[in-house]
Design an enzyme around this catalytic site. Sequence first.
Site, mmCIF file in Angstrom:
data_model
loop_
_atom_site.group_PDB
_atom_site.id
_atom_site.type_symbol
_atom_site.label_atom_id
_atom_site.label_comp_id
_atom_site.label_asym_id
_atom_site.label_seq_id
_atom_site.Cartn_x
_atom_site.Cartn_y
_atom_site.Cartn_z
ATOM 1 N NE ARG A 1 92.926 49.612 49.853
ATOM 2 C CZ ARG A 1 93.932 49.473 49.678
ATOM 3 N NH1 ARG A 1 94.944 50.217 49.224
ATOM 4 N NH2 ARG A 1 94.440 48.049 49.613
ATOM 5 C CD GLU B 1 97.006 48.017 55.232
ATOM 6 O OE1 GLU B 1 96.165 47.764 54.605
ATOM 7 O OE2 GLU B 1 97.365 49.366 55.202
ATOM 8 C CG HIS B 2 97.434 42.489 56.902
ATOM 9 N ND1 HIS B 2 97.096 41.553 56.001
ATOM 10 C CD2 HIS B 2 98.331 43.505 56.242
ATOM 11 C CE1 HIS B 2 97.857 41.642 55.024
ATOM 12 N NE2 HIS B 2 98.739 42.534 55.272
ATOM 13 C CG ASP C 1 89.904 44.281 55.425
ATOM 14 O OD1 ASP C 1 90.917 43.691 55.902
ATOM 15 O OD2 ASP C 1 89.513 44.423 54.429
ATOM 16 N N GLY D 1 99.436 47.758 45.543
ATOM 17 C CA GLY D 1 98.793 48.007 47.056
ATOM 18 C C GLY D 1 97.708 49.192 47.104
ATOM 19 C CB SER E 1 92.152 48.967 45.747
ATOM 20 O OG SER E 1 90.936 48.126 45.922
ATOM 21 C CB SER E 2 94.641 48.434 40.407
ATOM 22 O OG SER E 2 95.415 47.279 40.530
ATOM 23 C CG ASP F 1 90.682 46.834 49.167
ATOM 24 O OD1 ASP F 1 91.131 47.554 49.765
ATOM 25 O OD2 ASP F 1 91.649 46.007 48.314
#
Length: 397
Positions: A20, A26-27, A29, A118, A120-121, A173
Amino acid sequence: MEFRRRFGGSPEGVAFAPGRVNLIGEHVDYCGLPVLPAALSHGVALAFAARQDDRVRCLTTAPGFDEAHFTLGETPAPAGFGRYLAAAGAALDAGRWTTASRAGFDGAIASDLPVAAGLSSSSAVVIAGALALLAVRGRVAPGAGLPDETAMRLALDLADAEHGVAIQGGAMDQSIGLGGRRGHALHITFEPRGWTPVPVDPSRFRFLVAYSGQRADKGAAAGRVFDERVRQTREALVLARTFLPEADGYPALLANHTLPELLAAAARLPAPLDGRFRHVVTEARRTREAVEHLRKGDAPALGEALDASHESLRRDYEVSTPDVDELVETARIVGALGARLTGAGLGGSVVILASPERKAAIRSHLTERYYLPRGIAVPQDTHLLDAAPAGPAFLAP
């Protein structure tokens, strides 16, 4: 195929989970505030076949990782990427997704996502592992999708389980991995819970993801800093209650106070909590506005929001790095409408907004000005990805 070489025979199915890119939000959720990510066409594919016991054996084609070998439910969790597959099993147990079977699987993972970039693997591995387990236990058939409500519940269970083996983030994610929509960003809210697709008009908005080449390894120092930021946002909220009534949580705080009131409260907090608080409340505002910019087709306004988000992440949240800042600035110089760090930060990737007519030129200039001086000769394969919004995770036969 690696699966056949290692286990013999053919896999029974393949679970694919996308990476994703978070466009903005950002930061926030883990503060219960909305985010605006999109699923990528790049992701993690897990070929699998059921076992007759509750063990998992899985290899990955990514270099530097040993084969994972463990029993589902055992403690402590296995090391390496196996801990993410173990988290998938723990999530299914905690949510009572499968009670009639505890079958494990043999599997082989391939990915075209850069590791620790960064994107989301790690959560993609969790999602793919969960789909494989659901398949071998007869809960989900290949080709069948998950209804939104089911996918939302699974996303939250997977997020909770992943917190047990990784950073203490939110559920963005897992939500975008299971809820992505082709051609759309996903406006994800947590209080109340909801997923709203937002169209991304390709005639106005083109996104690129550029990996800085600096690993953002959440299993090492980057993860410790991330968890520190989570604690600091919570500490800032507790102190803000001294100045602001009705501040039981960030969503309630934003609903009951104006941005000037919130910024005045931030100014009264000690450093570095003032910056952490200021980033959260301004990023929430930018995210809400970005949804409208997408809907109205206002690319310049969205670009300004991305730029402001990066400056806030750099100055107030302190999660950027010189390499990431250079990549952002280079993108702007060569014609991007906006660019910012995406993901947890401390390395990783940048999301770039381009007009359709400038996208190819920006890609070329970034290669010449950022990647080639670092000895990265062909970044398009692994470092410079098209970020047209893609669909959700799925099971294929």
